[in-house]
Write a protein that holds these residues in place. Structure first.
Motif, mmCIF file in Angstrom:
data_model
loop_
_atom_site.group_PDB
_atom_site.id
_atom_site.type_symbol
_atom_site.label_atom_id
_atom_site.label_comp_id
_atom_site.label_asym_id
_atom_site.label_seq_id
_atom_site.Cartn_x
_atom_site.Cartn_y
_atom_site.Cartn_z
ATOM 1 N N PHE A 48 0.812 -1.216 0.000
ATOM 2 C CA PHE A 48 0.000 0.000 0.000
ATOM 3 C C PHE A 48 0.851 1.274 0.000
ATOM 4 N N HIS A 49 2.135 1.158 -0.225
ATOM 5 C CA HIS A 49 3.010 2.326 -0.201
ATOM 6 C C HIS A 49 2.822 3.169 -1.463
ATOM 7 N N ASP A 50 3.195 4.437 -1.351
ATOM 8 C CA ASP A 50 3.297 5.325 -2.510
ATOM 9 C C ASP A 50 4.755 5.322 -2.963
ATOM 10 N N GLU A 51 4.976 4.984 -4.218
ATOM 11 C CA GLU A 51 6.344 4.903 -4.730
ATOM 12 C C GLU A 51 7.112 6.202 -4.483
ATOM 13 N N GLU A 52 6.417 7.337 -4.614
ATOM 14 C CA GLU A 52 7.099 8.626 -4.477
ATOM 15 C C GLU A 52 7.564 8.903 -3.053
ATOM 16 N N PHE A 53 7.037 8.136 -2.075
ATOM 17 C CA PHE A 53 7.413 8.359 -0.682
ATOM 18 C C PHE A 53 8.477 7.381 -0.191
ATOM 19 N N LEU A 54 8.863 6.425 -1.017
ATOM 20 C CA LEU A 54 9.953 5.547 -0.616
ATOM 21 C C LEU A 54 11.218 6.380 -0.432
ATOM 22 N N GLY A 55 11.849 6.235 0.718
ATOM 23 C CA GLY A 55 13.045 7.007 1.031
ATOM 24 C C GLY A 55 12.790 8.335 1.699
ATOM 25 N N VAL A 56 11.527 8.756 1.818
ATOM 26 C CA VAL A 56 11.207 10.043 2.444
ATOM 27 C C VAL A 56 11.301 9.898 3.962
ATOM 28 N N PRO A 57 11.995 10.786 4.663
ATOM 29 C CA PRO A 57 12.160 10.653 6.112
ATOM 30 C C PRO A 57 10.836 10.767 6.860
#
Length: 338
Positions: A48-57
């Motif tokens: 259910f993750h958003d690809e654009e938020f992978l790696g966002v602190p």
């Protein structure tokens, strides 16, 4: 700053990041405490993750409290103001020492409330608020509630949300005939909080327990707060004809899911879904939740027993995922003294 992040699905780490620079519509919050939501588990482990938020602190944490940083603030929220952060779940980044949050998703916490109740307890108003909002929706069609009277209810799932819903139902005059969960410790908490009967799944049958308690009629309102396809089917089987099933639990997987449409259709079951508490005008349900906690009307201390620190966010998410020790919720201390 230190922050947890999701570098790739299924993995959480903690590392150093620059302090975020807020946009004009945001304020910078120094985070004090956070907690793990069931949706965080789905984001990390279930696609259910958003690809654009992978790696966002800080992602995907969205249940937090903190104080407005000295470098930020406005006339209504000056620096140093304690705040509850209630961003839309997909935008939360509170597993970090600092978080930039849109002004519309910040609720000031009165100094007296912080002193009397403790900022840790007030943190629980984030999830309690979502259950207050959900119950408003569920009761729109529930028998008994339509007539201004309580009825019979049952809850599947005795995590933090299920236990909050149990308490809210009892306050509304409902006879909560059964609460089901996989964990004995959570069920003991449900019994302490007023559940008439607890059902230990999978060995005990939830539907049978509800039908037995209601003389074969079924409960007026069954709330599914576990988030599984199988438990949603149990809810439909346990509700009375023309009753209401409230779906609070998160989807099990993205995409299409099995659902007992035939049974729901034949019994004319109303099915209410809940999301979007953050978009309610005035954030009314979160503010109501703060009052419920301040007055002691809703117990929250059972959600503060499992504790981790920011550096232990990966452990915290794993504890929440495995329900280790029967904790209804996992609390994360980020900066206890601000």
């Amino acid at each position: 700053m230190r922050a947890a992040f999701v570098p790739e699905p299924g993995r959480v780490e903690v590392a150093d990041f620059p302090v975020p620079r807020p946009r004009p519509d945001q304020l910078l919050v120094r985070m004090r405490h956070a907690s793990v939501c069931g949706s965080d588990i789905h984001v990390v482990h279930h696609g259910f993750h958003d690809e654009e938020f992978l790696g966002v602190p800080g992602y995907p944490g969205h249940e937090g409290v903190g104080v407005i940083d000295e470098s930020s603030g406005d006339a209504g929220l000056p620096p140093g103001t304690p705040v509850l952060t209630v961003p839309s779940g997909r935008l939360g980044c509170c597993f970090a020492e600092y978080q930039a949050v849109e002004r519309r998703w910040l609720i000031p916490l009165p100094a007296a409330a912080v002193a009397e109740t403790g900022i840790e307890r007030l943190l629980l108003a984030q999830q309690l608020g979502t259950t207050v909002f959900a119950l408003k929706r569920f009761l729109r069609s529930a028998p008994g509630a339509r007539d201004g009277e309580g009825g019979t209810a049952a809850v599947i799932g005795a995590g933090s949300a299920g236990l909050f819903l149990l308490q809210l139902l009892l306050r509304r005059g409902y006879d909560v005939v059964a609460v089901s969960d996989l964990d004995e410790g959570r069920l003991a908490e449900a019994a302490r909080l007023g559940a008439a009967r607890t059902v230990r799944a999978p060995g005990e049958d939830f539907t049978e327990a509800v039908l037995e308690a209601t003389g074969g009629r079924g409960a007026d309102l069954v709330i599914e707060a576990a988030g599984f396809d199988a438990t949603r089917a149990q809810a439909v089987a346990a509700v009375r004809k023309r009753g209401t099933v409230g779906c609070f639990g998160y989807p099990e997987l993205p995409g299409l899911s099995p659902f007992p449409v035939d049974r729901a259709f034949r019994d004319t079951v109303a099915v209410e879904w809940c999301s979007g508490a953050q978009f309610e005008p005035g954030l009314a349900s979160f503010r109501e939740a703060l009052t419920l906690i301040r007055t002691g009307a809703i117990a929250v201390d059972h959600c503060l027993r499992a504790r981790c620190e920011l550096e232990q966010v990966p452990k915290a998410l794993e504890l929440a995922r495995t329900q280790a020790g029967g904790a209804p919720k996992v609390h994360i201390t980020i900066a206890p003294n601000g």
